[in-house]
Design an enzyme around this catalytic site. Structure first.
Site, mmCIF file in Angstrom:
data_model
loop_
_atom_site.group_PDB
_atom_site.id
_atom_site.type_symbol
_atom_site.label_atom_id
_atom_site.label_comp_id
_atom_site.label_asym_id
_atom_site.label_seq_id
_atom_site.Cartn_x
_atom_site.Cartn_y
_atom_site.Cartn_z
ATOM 1 N N HIS A 20 78.413 21.235 22.852
ATOM 2 C CA HIS A 20 77.273 21.532 21.988
ATOM 3 C C HIS A 20 76.095 22.071 22.792
ATOM 4 O O HIS A 20 75.569 21.393 23.672
ATOM 5 C CB HIS A 20 76.842 20.264 21.248
ATOM 6 C CG HIS A 20 75.932 20.523 20.091
ATOM 7 N ND1 HIS A 20 76.403 20.797 18.830
ATOM 8 C CD2 HIS A 20 74.592 20.574 19.999
ATOM 9 C CE1 HIS A 20 75.385 20.988 18.005
ATOM 10 N NE2 HIS A 20 74.264 20.862 18.702
ATOM 11 N N ASP A 22 72.446 24.430 21.899
ATOM 12 C CA ASP A 22 71.630 24.987 20.826
ATOM 13 C C ASP A 22 70.858 26.249 21.225
ATOM 14 O O ASP A 22 69.838 26.566 20.596
ATOM 15 C CB ASP A 22 70.641 23.935 20.326
ATOM 16 C CG ASP A 22 71.270 22.978 19.321
ATOM 17 O OD1 ASP A 22 71.725 23.454 18.270
ATOM 18 O OD2 ASP A 22 71.306 21.764 19.588
ATOM 19 N N GLU A 126 76.570 23.116 12.619
ATOM 20 C CA GLU A 126 76.042 21.753 12.718
ATOM 21 C C GLU A 126 75.404 21.338 11.396
ATOM 22 O O GLU A 126 74.235 21.567 11.150
ATOM 23 C CB GLU A 126 75.024 21.658 13.861
ATOM 24 C CG GLU A 126 74.611 20.226 14.157
ATOM 25 C CD GLU A 126 73.703 20.108 15.352
ATOM 26 O OE1 GLU A 126 73.564 18.980 15.859
ATOM 27 O OE2 GLU A 126 73.127 21.121 15.781
ATOM 28 N N HIS A 153 73.885 16.832 9.421
ATOM 29 C CA HIS A 153 72.917 16.758 10.510
ATOM 30 C C HIS A 153 72.117 15.472 10.279
ATOM 31 O O HIS A 153 72.700 14.419 10.043
ATOM 32 C CB HIS A 153 72.060 18.025 10.593
ATOM 33 C CG HIS A 153 71.261 18.106 11.848
ATOM 34 N ND1 HIS A 153 69.882 18.117 11.859
ATOM 35 C CD2 HIS A 153 71.643 18.132 13.145
ATOM 36 C CE1 HIS A 153 69.452 18.155 13.117
ATOM 37 N NE2 HIS A 153 70.491 18.170 13.922
ATOM 38 N N HIS A 194 76.420 12.888 14.370
ATOM 39 C CA HIS A 194 75.363 12.857 13.355
ATOM 40 C C HIS A 194 75.725 12.108 12.080
ATOM 41 O O HIS A 194 74.827 11.802 11.286
ATOM 42 C CB HIS A 194 74.893 14.265 12.964
ATOM 43 C CG HIS A 194 73.937 14.880 13.912
ATOM 44 N ND1 HIS A 194 72.615 14.484 14.007
ATOM 45 C CD2 HIS A 194 74.098 15.860 14.831
ATOM 46 C CE1 HIS A 194 72.013 15.207 14.933
ATOM 47 N NE2 HIS A 194 72.883 16.034 15.461
ATOM 48 N N HIS A 215 78.713 15.789 20.346
ATOM 49 C CA HIS A 215 77.611 15.342 21.215
ATOM 50 C C HIS A 215 77.127 13.968 20.766
ATOM 51 O O HIS A 215 76.115 13.839 20.105
ATOM 52 C CB HIS A 215 76.477 16.368 21.264
ATOM 53 C CG HIS A 215 75.860 16.748 19.950
ATOM 54 N ND1 HIS A 215 76.581 17.172 18.865
ATOM 55 C CD2 HIS A 215 74.556 16.773 19.543
ATOM 56 C CE1 HIS A 215 75.771 17.452 17.863
ATOM 57 N NE2 HIS A 215 74.534 17.202 18.248
ATOM 58 N N ASP A 323 74.118 18.959 24.654
ATOM 59 C CA ASP A 323 73.035 19.222 23.688
ATOM 60 C C ASP A 323 71.854 19.936 24.343
ATOM 61 O O ASP A 323 70.699 19.753 23.948
ATOM 62 C CB ASP A 323 72.565 17.946 22.992
ATOM 63 C CG ASP A 323 71.857 18.221 21.662
ATOM 64 O OD1 ASP A 323 71.897 19.373 21.181
ATOM 65 O OD2 ASP A 323 71.243 17.302 21.109
#
Length: 395
Positions: A20, A22, A126, A153, A194, A215, A323
């Protein structure tokens, strides 16, 4: 040989598959996807990014799941459109840097990229809000290269409960179960980071394929709802799934949980979303930190989670999902994507074998995608695309 040198040598043979990152959202927030203003061929640390090609190389990264995340306060077709924009920027990055990045849709593609010396680039959506309760949209994302979807999420969605919201569905609804089945048919990994513990358990009950946590860390080590309970970790052996440890301090260091809650409140008081990592938002974070020193996580903190996850789930069911560029703060010696050798060195010092580390960094993640593909071939031979709707199944 020093542990850090040994770590780099090991990563040259068995590079990191990171679950993961971003960067796509950071590029949206910082420069509205203008890649001329954020050229990842050069060091972008001055721009506040954790990720660029030189640092990916220095970190021994061989495959990256790029998160095509959109915030969970986006809804309906706005969320779908924003996710498509995220997918587009990943394709742009790959097209712009063909010597370094290769689009990967399969486990074989990941191995081919490694043999070519390129970084396999996969995508993960995500949050199930991205599909707007549409299985056709899910299939379209898969056709564009998305290979996992995190079911939620930070907020509940109509068909699944999040870890950080008040329970509403009690896990997955009937439509949520259908989403999992359709992901199995496609060969899209079901990502349980999540989601609430009940959603995790429901998904494991329904899924015909291995699941992942892209993650997440161990709840027994740091009691945060974003982490994985031991009963769920223990179930991964039978499922074949992989839990990929994250580096986010508030998920790995108990002392950081309360500090982060106060820092998030400070962000909101200044008009920023707590997950905002733009320069203006980071200035607010840094000002707060100057007056309220932050508890520091390290690679040893993350290694504590991996020791526990290996003990409970087994070495065949763990991985790494840092992450980066999705968190304002990182462990002190894992500051950006160049830091993975420090984690591997710490595990070497703890007696992890080269064979176990090769599973952690590369083999487990490649295997889990390949297993999901094998399940999809079998399932797709038995049933076609689902045309179910949330109205039909959930009323």
């Amino acid at each position: 040989m020093e542990p850090l040198d040994r770590a780099r040598e090991l990563l040259a043979a068995h590079p990191v598959v990171d679950g993961h990152n971003d960067l796509p959202w950071a590029l949206r927030e910082q420069v509205s996807y203008d890649l001329d203003r954020r050229d990842i061929a050069t060091d972008q640390s001055a721009a506040g990014l954790h990720t660029d090609l030189p640092r990916l190389r220095a970190g021994g990264v061989g495959a990256q799941f790029w998160s095509v995340y959109v915030r969970s306060d986006m809804a309906g077709d706005d969320a779908v459109s924003a996710t498509l924009e995220q997918i587009d920027i990943v394709h742009q990055l790959i097209d712009r840097h063909p010597a370094d990045l290769r689009l990967a849709r399969t486990a074989d593609d990941m191995e081919a990229a490694r043999s070519e010396g390129r970084i396999a680039s996969l995508m993960g959506a995500e949050g199930g809000h991205s599909i707007n309760c549409s299985l056709a949209t899910l299939r379209a994302f898969h056709a564009l290269g998305v290979r996992y979807m995190t079911l939620t999420h930070n907020d509940n969605i109509p068909w699944a409960d999040s870890a950080t919201d008040e329970p509403r569905a009690g896990g997955l609804t009937r439509f949520g179960e259908e989403v999992v089945r359709e992901m199995n048919r496609l060969g899209m990994l079901v990502d349980l980071s999540h989601v609430s513990a009940d959603t995790m358990r429901d998904a494991l009950r329904v899924s015909e394929a291995p699941v992942i946590f892209s993650h997440s860390s161990a709840r027994a080590v740091c009691d945060h709802p974003r982490n994985v309970p031991d009963d769920v970790l223990a179930s991964l052996a039978a499922n074949g799934g992989v839990a990929m440890v994250t580096f986010v301090p508030k998920f790995v260091l108990p002392e950081a949980v309360a500090w982060t809650r106060a820092a998030d409140d400070n962000m909101r008081a200044h008009g920023f979303h707590p997950l905002d990592t733009t320069p203006d938002a980071m200035a607010v974070h840094q000002s707060y930190e100057a007056g309220h020193p932050r508890p520091l996580a390290t690679s040893a903190t993350v290694a504590d989670h991996l020791d526990h996850m290996r003990e409970v789930a087994g070495v065949d069911h763990i991985g790494i999902g840092g992450d980066y560029d999705g968190t304002a703060f990182t462990p002190s010696d894992l500051a950006d994507v160049s830091g993975y050798p420090h984690l591997i060195a710490e595990l070497l010092r703890r007696g992890w074998s080269d064979a176990d580390l090769a599973k952690l960094t590369w083999k487990n993640a490649v295997r889990v995608l390949g297993d999901a593909e094998a399940v999809a071939r079998d399932v797709a031979a038995k049933r076609g695309p689902s045309v179910a709707t949330i109205g039909q199944l959930d009323g």
